[in-house]
Design a protein around this motif. Sequence first.
Motif, short mmCIF file in Angstrom:
data_model
loop_
_atom_site.label_atom_id
_atom_site.label_comp_id
_atom_site.label_asym_id
_atom_site.label_seq_id
_atom_site.Cartn_x
_atom_site.Cartn_y
_atom_site.Cartn_z
N THR A 197 -5.42 -11.21 4.29
CA THR A 197 -4.23 -10.61 3.70
C THR A 197 -3.98 -9.30 4.43
OG1 THR A 197 -5.40 -9.32 2.03
CG2 THR A 197 -4.88 -11.60 1.46
N THR A 198 -3.03 -8.54 3.93
CA THR A 198 -2.75 -7.23 4.54
C THR A 198 -3.95 -6.31 4.41
OG1 THR A 198 -0.46 -7.52 3.86
CG2 THR A 198 -1.10 -5.31 4.57
N TYR A 199 -4.83 -6.58 3.42
CA TYR A 199 -5.88 -5.63 3.09
C TYR A 199 -7.29 -6.13 3.37
CZ TYR A 199 -1.72 -4.72 0.35
OH TYR A 199 -0.43 -4.55 -0.04
N GLU A 200 -7.48 -7.45 3.46
CA GLU A 200 -8.84 -7.98 3.57
C GLU A 200 -8.88 -9.18 4.50
OE1 GLU A 200 -11.41 -7.85 -0.23
OE2 GLU A 200 -9.39 -8.35 -0.91
N LEU A 256 0.85 -1.18 0.00
CA LEU A 256 0.00 0.00 0.00
C LEU A 256 0.89 1.24 0.00
CD1 LEU A 256 -2.84 1.23 0.16
CD2 LEU A 256 -2.70 1.03 2.65
N LEU A 257 0.75 2.06 -1.04
CA LEU A 257 1.62 3.22 -1.24
C LEU A 257 0.79 4.48 -1.44
CD1 LEU A 257 4.11 1.59 -3.78
CD2 LEU A 257 4.48 1.92 -1.33
N THR A 258 1.45 5.61 -1.36
CA THR A 258 0.82 6.89 -1.63
C THR A 258 1.76 7.72 -2.50
OG1 THR A 258 -0.19 8.87 -0.64
CG2 THR A 258 1.72 7.95 0.48
N ALA A 311 -3.47 -15.38 0.67
CA ALA A 311 -4.08 -15.27 2.00
C ALA A 311 -3.44 -16.23 3.00
CB ALA A 311 -5.58 -15.55 1.90
N GLN A 312 -3.43 -15.81 4.24
CA GLN A 312 -3.04 -16.68 5.34
C GLN A 312 -4.31 -17.31 5.90
OE1 GLN A 312 -0.93 -14.74 8.48
NE2 GLN A 312 -0.90 -16.54 9.81
N ILE A 313 -4.31 -18.63 6.07
CA ILE A 313 -5.49 -19.36 6.52
C ILE A 313 -5.33 -19.75 7.99
CG2 ILE A 313 -6.99 -21.35 6.16
CD1 ILE A 313 -6.99 -19.34 3.86
N THR A 314 -6.34 -19.43 8.77
CA THR A 314 -6.37 -19.82 10.18
C THR A 314 -7.73 -20.45 10.47
OG1 THR A 314 -5.01 -17.87 10.69
CG2 THR A 314 -6.01 -19.02 12.55
N TRP A 315 -7.72 -21.56 11.21
CA TRP A 315 -8.97 -22.24 11.55
C TRP A 315 -9.28 -22.09 13.04
CZ3 TRP A 315 -12.61 -24.72 8.57
CH2 TRP A 315 -12.28 -24.93 7.22
N TYR A 316 -10.59 -22.03 13.34
CA TYR A 316 -11.06 -21.92 14.72
C TYR A 316 -12.16 -22.96 14.95
CZ TYR A 316 -8.72 -17.39 14.61
OH TYR A 316 -7.79 -16.39 14.48
N LYS A 317 -12.15 -23.55 16.15
CA LYS A 317 -13.24 -24.43 16.57
C LYS A 317 -13.91 -23.81 17.78
CE LYS A 317 -14.36 -29.07 18.31
NZ LYS A 317 -14.90 -28.67 19.62
N ASP A 318 -15.20 -23.56 17.63
CA ASP A 318 -15.96 -22.90 18.70
C ASP A 318 -15.23 -21.63 19.15
OD1 ASP A 318 -17.88 -24.91 18.58
OD2 ASP A 318 -16.81 -26.16 20.04
N TYR A 319 -14.71 -20.89 18.13
CA TYR A 319 -14.06 -19.58 18.31
C TYR A 319 -12.72 -19.65 19.03
CZ TYR A 319 -18.79 -18.37 17.02
OH TYR A 319 -19.99 -18.31 16.37
N VAL A 320 -12.14 -20.84 19.11
CA VAL A 320 -10.81 -21.02 19.70
C VAL A 320 -9.84 -21.42 18.59
CG1 VAL A 320 -9.39 -22.29 21.36
CG2 VAL A 320 -11.75 -21.67 21.94
N THR A 355 -2.41 0.27 -4.29
CA THR A 355 -1.75 -0.96 -3.84
C THR A 355 -1.18 -1.68 -5.05
OG1 THR A 355 -3.26 -1.18 -1.97
CG2 THR A 355 -2.02 -3.13 -2.61
N THR A 356 0.10 -1.95 -5.04
CA THR A 356 0.73 -2.65 -6.16
C THR A 356 0.38 -4.14 -6.11
OG1 THR A 356 2.71 -2.87 -4.79
CG2 THR A 356 2.68 -1.08 -6.39
N GLY A 357 0.12 -4.70 -7.28
CA GLY A 357 -0.08 -6.14 -7.41
C GLY A 357 -1.23 -6.69 -6.60
N TYR A 358 -2.26 -5.90 -6.36
CA TYR A 358 -3.35 -6.33 -5.49
C TYR A 358 -4.48 -6.95 -6.30
CZ TYR A 358 -7.48 -5.87 -2.53
OH TYR A 358 -8.64 -6.11 -1.85
N GLU A 359 -4.94 -8.12 -5.87
CA GLU A 359 -6.15 -8.74 -6.41
C GLU A 359 -7.06 -9.10 -5.25
OE1 GLU A 359 -5.31 -12.06 -8.90
OE2 GLU A 359 -3.97 -10.94 -10.23
N ALA A 360 -8.32 -8.83 -5.39
CA ALA A 360 -9.27 -9.02 -4.29
C ALA A 360 -9.27 -10.46 -3.79
CB ALA A 360 -10.67 -8.62 -4.74
N LEU A 361 -9.37 -10.60 -2.49
CA LEU A 361 -9.41 -11.91 -1.84
C LEU A 361 -10.79 -12.53 -2.02
CD1 LEU A 361 -8.34 -14.10 0.12
CD2 LEU A 361 -9.06 -12.60 2.00
N GLN A 362 -10.80 -13.80 -2.41
CA GLN A 362 -12.05 -14.56 -2.53
C GLN A 362 -11.85 -15.95 -1.96
OE1 GLN A 362 -13.29 -14.62 -6.62
NE2 GLN A 362 -14.00 -12.51 -6.59
N ILE A 363 -12.88 -16.47 -1.29
CA ILE A 363 -12.89 -17.87 -0.88
C ILE A 363 -13.63 -18.64 -1.97
CG2 ILE A 363 -13.67 -19.54 0.83
CD1 ILE A 363 -13.31 -17.45 2.97
#
Length: 278
Positions: free
Chosen positions: A263-266, A161-163, A220-229, A184-192
């Motif tokens: 990701t850094t953005y979404e 992300l630049l200005t 994207a970085q993937i993180t899983w939760y079980k019952d919010y843990v 944002t350079t090289g940015y493509e929207a995140l989709q599942i």
Amino acid sequence: MHGGRGFYYKLEITPLNQSESVNETAIVTDWTTHFYSLKVQNVYAPYRITIQSFNSHGECTSPPPTIIGYSFEAKPVITPTSVVVENVGKTFVILSWSFDTHEILNNSSKLRGEFKGFKIIVRSHDKEDVLLEHLTGPDIVSKVSGNKFTALVEGLPGYTLLTAGVAVLNTYYQSDSSSSVNFTTGYEALQILTSPVRHMNATRGKPVSMMCKTSGKPKAQITWYKDYVHITGGQYSVLSDGSLVIQSAVLTDSGHYICRANTTYEVKLAGTHLLVLN
């Protein structure tokens, strides 16, 4: 005519700007003199300068040389406007902006000097550090139609992300920067792309796989939760495609599972309820 008894120069400086009242005539008797200073009212105003040589026999018979010179420059008091991102890639951006070419072609008092181009200043969005300065050069004027200027800026960090802002330059100074534009350079929207089904049944002792495949840049970085843990290791493993695998399901594995892709953005979420049966 060179030298001779009683040799001197007659220097005449006449303002071409009607708002300037100075009309200077100086007699220079030292023929080695190569510098003359005159205090004037306006910055970068045009003057007609004539130098005539004399000696005791009279003036030089050749016509005196005449040039148009300018008083010294100062910081421009005009800035580019309407900066827009036309296109952006992984390591480049194409910017456009507006600037009145009349200010350039007519030695505008707002430019306060000779036009030398534009400077594009790219900064990191969060730290305000200058990452890159891109100079266009004065020949950019010959490449535009109207008042819209365009430039390609390369060598930018990817997925960042630049200005950016644009300043106008004269020989010695630059203006304040325009209002900044973010990109944002090289940015493509995140989709599942493939998410786990809303409700799942599994058999105790059998493996279970819950999908969470994504697309977009950066990855994207993937993180899983079980019952919010947050799930960390044990009988669970997260594959490279984002899927969560339970090697051998037990009854206590029943519950609500959430895949968090960020990701850094979404951030995107997808969930399922798992019921493990005997």
